[in-house]
Design an enzyme around this catalytic site. Structure first.
Site, PDB file in Angstrom:
ATOM      1  N   HIS A 193       0.766  -1.398   0.036  1.00 32.81           N
ATOM      2  CA  HIS A 193       0.022  -0.159   0.122  1.00 32.81           C
ATOM      3  C   HIS A 193       0.933   1.137  -0.201  1.00 32.81           C
ATOM      4  CE1 HIS A 193      -4.054   1.915   1.308  1.00 32.81           C
ATOM      5  NE2 HIS A 193      -3.147   2.847   1.572  1.00 32.81           N
ATOM      6  N   GLU A 225     -10.869   3.615   7.685  1.00 30.10           N
ATOM      7  CA  GLU A 225      -9.850   4.604   7.985  1.00 30.10           C
ATOM      8  C   GLU A 225     -10.511   5.891   8.582  1.00 30.10           C
ATOM      9  OE1 GLU A 225      -7.750   6.747   4.693  1.00 30.10           O
ATOM     10  OE2 GLU A 225      -6.087   7.145   6.006  1.00 30.10           O
ATOM     11  N   ASP A 276       1.950   4.105   3.089  1.00 28.17           N
ATOM     12  CA  ASP A 276       0.992   4.936   2.555  1.00 28.17           C
ATOM     13  C   ASP A 276       1.432   6.057   1.774  1.00 28.17           C
ATOM     14  OD1 ASP A 276      -1.600   5.418   2.082  1.00 28.17           O
ATOM     15  OD2 ASP A 276      -2.247   6.168   4.105  1.00 28.17           O
ATOM     16  N   HIS A 331       1.116   4.962  -2.313  1.00 30.34           N
ATOM     17  CA  HIS A 331       0.481   5.946  -3.351  1.00 30.34           C
ATOM     18  C   HIS A 331       1.952   6.615  -3.794  1.00 30.34           C
ATOM     19  CE1 HIS A 331      -3.619   5.866  -1.840  1.00 30.34           C
ATOM     20  NE2 HIS A 331      -2.944   5.685  -0.785  1.00 30.34           N
TER      21      HIS A 331
HETATM   22  N1  ADE Z   1      -4.372   8.816  -0.724  1.00 29.05           N
HETATM   23  C1  ADE Z   1      -3.245   8.952  -0.265  1.00 29.05           C
HETATM   24  N2  ADE Z   1      -3.044   8.770   1.133  1.00 29.05           N
HETATM   25  C2  ADE Z   1      -4.492   8.375   1.335  1.00 29.05           C
HETATM   26  C3  ADE Z   1      -4.885   7.952   2.273  1.00 29.05           C
HETATM   27  N3  ADE Z   1      -4.443   7.664   3.750  1.00 29.05           N
HETATM   28  N4  ADE Z   1      -6.358   7.630   2.630  1.00 29.05           N
HETATM   29  C4  ADE Z   1      -6.980   7.834   1.456  1.00 29.05           C
HETATM   30  N5  ADE Z   1      -6.408   8.274   0.131  1.00 29.05           N
HETATM   31  C5  ADE Z   1      -5.266   8.524   0.231  1.00 29.05           C
HETATM   32 ZN    ZN Z   2      -3.767   4.882   1.117  1.00 26.99          ZN
END
Ligand code: ADE
Ligand code: ZN
Length: 326
Positions: free
Chosen positions: A8, A191, A269, A10
């Site tokens: 996970h 989340e 993340d 981005h």
């Molecule tokens: N995009 C980047 N980080 C994120 C996160 N923690 N939750 C949702 N979208 C994201």
């Molecule tokens: Zn994320």
């Protein structure tokens, strides 16, 4: 160093601040407001984080930018011990939703990933990801982009962005299209919303992994269901703590979820936003929960088993994990 598997990440969220500042300078874009006095990304809360993220991303304007970004990110990940990584990629950011432009961005990213694999021994695969707060209409377009590039490298389809925008069922068309095209599915949930959001992602989108999912802990019947069905959580503890979801490492539910039989994995993340990397995540978890090498080896194995890559790639990574244990 313990070899690590990260599911996970981005890609834009992994951009070093100095890299983004360099692009902004070249292009005369004023994004000074997104950094603190030390040059780190600065944000107040999750909605503001998303704004800062999108401002930083607005500096990435060409396939070459994404190629350079991919190399920079993979060098850092490899230095933290990562040997296999899956990254979220958004055609909304890479080419504005246009299929041909998306293909050009993807070609540059794959080229850079190949270079990093030869140089650093880290393998990367892509998960195409619409942005939830951009709405279901744009997500359809993203699914069409994804379907055009399904293969050995684009292996999954996800949903990121603001969990408070709309419902998972609004995105069913896109997820059905992605599944029919052969992609494996994951979705950010649990989340910023509670257990019902996790249930909805599983029920309405048919995902086999959940991005975060940690708030499932608020409903033990759901926790047991996740364990029974083998749904994998892509847990990002440092991200949750930096964004204020939990007050500290010992209060994070990853340990309790694991103890109750849920398949948990560990990821970063958006590492520079949360001042973390995979090595730091492992160190903090070891301190907070007294986790030893055996726990981390089991987590790496759970992660590669849940990876969306082909079985040859998985087999190669498993061999490297086993060799490190021998
Ligand atoms: N995009 C980047 N980080 C994120 C996160 N923690 N939750 C949702 N979208 C994201
Ligand atoms: Zn994320």
């Amino acid at each position: 160093m313990t070899p690590k598997v990260e599911l996970h990440l981005h890609l834009e969220g992994a951009a070093p601040p100095a890299f983004i500042r360099g692009l902004a300078r070249e292009r005369h874009i004023d994004i000074s407001g997104i950094f603190d006095e030390h040059g780190n990304y600065a944000f107040r809360d999750f909605p503001h984080f998303l704004k800062v993220y999108e401002a930083a991303t607005s500096c990435l304007r060409t396939p070459e930018d994404y190629g350079r970004l991919t190399l920079a990110v993979l060098e850092q990940s490899a230095a933290a011990g990562v040997i296999y990584c899956e990254t979220f990629l958004s055609p909304d950011f890479c080419g504005g939703g246009d299929v041909q432009a998306w293909k050009d961005y993807l070609a540059a990213i794959r080229e850079a990933a190949g270079q990093a694999e030869r140089r650093e021994g880290i393998a990367l695969r892509g998960i195409v990801t619409p942005i939830r707060h951009f709405g279901p209409g744009r997500a359809k377009n993203v699914a069409l982009c994804a379907a055009e590039t399904v293969g050995d490298w684009i292996v999954g389809f996800g949903l990121g962005g603001n969990e408070n925008a709309g419902e998972p069922r609004d995105f069913r068309w896109s997820f059905d299209a992605a599944r029919e095209a052969g992609l494996r599915l994951t979705c950010h949930a649990g989340e910023w919303r509670g257990p019902e959001s996790v249930r909805a992602a599983i029920r309405d989108l048919g995902v086999e992994r959940i991005g975060h999912g940690v708030r499932a802990i608020e409903d033990l019947a759901l926790v047991d269901e996740l364990a029974e069905r083998g749904i994998v959580l892509e847990v990002c503890p440092g991200s949750n703590i930096a964004l204020g979801l939990y007050p500290g490492w010992r209060r994070h539910p990853i340990h309790a979820l694991r103890e109750r039989g849920v398949k948990v994995t560990v990821s970063t993340d958006d590492p520079p936003f949360f001042r973390t990397d995979m090595r730091r995540e492992y160190e903090r978890l070891a301190e907070a929960f007294d986790w030893d090498e055996g726990v981390f080896a089991a987590i790496a194995r759970t992660s590669i088993d849940a990876a969306f890559c082909d079985d040859d790639t998985r087999g190669r990574i498993v061999k490297r994990l086993e060799a490190a244990r021998a």
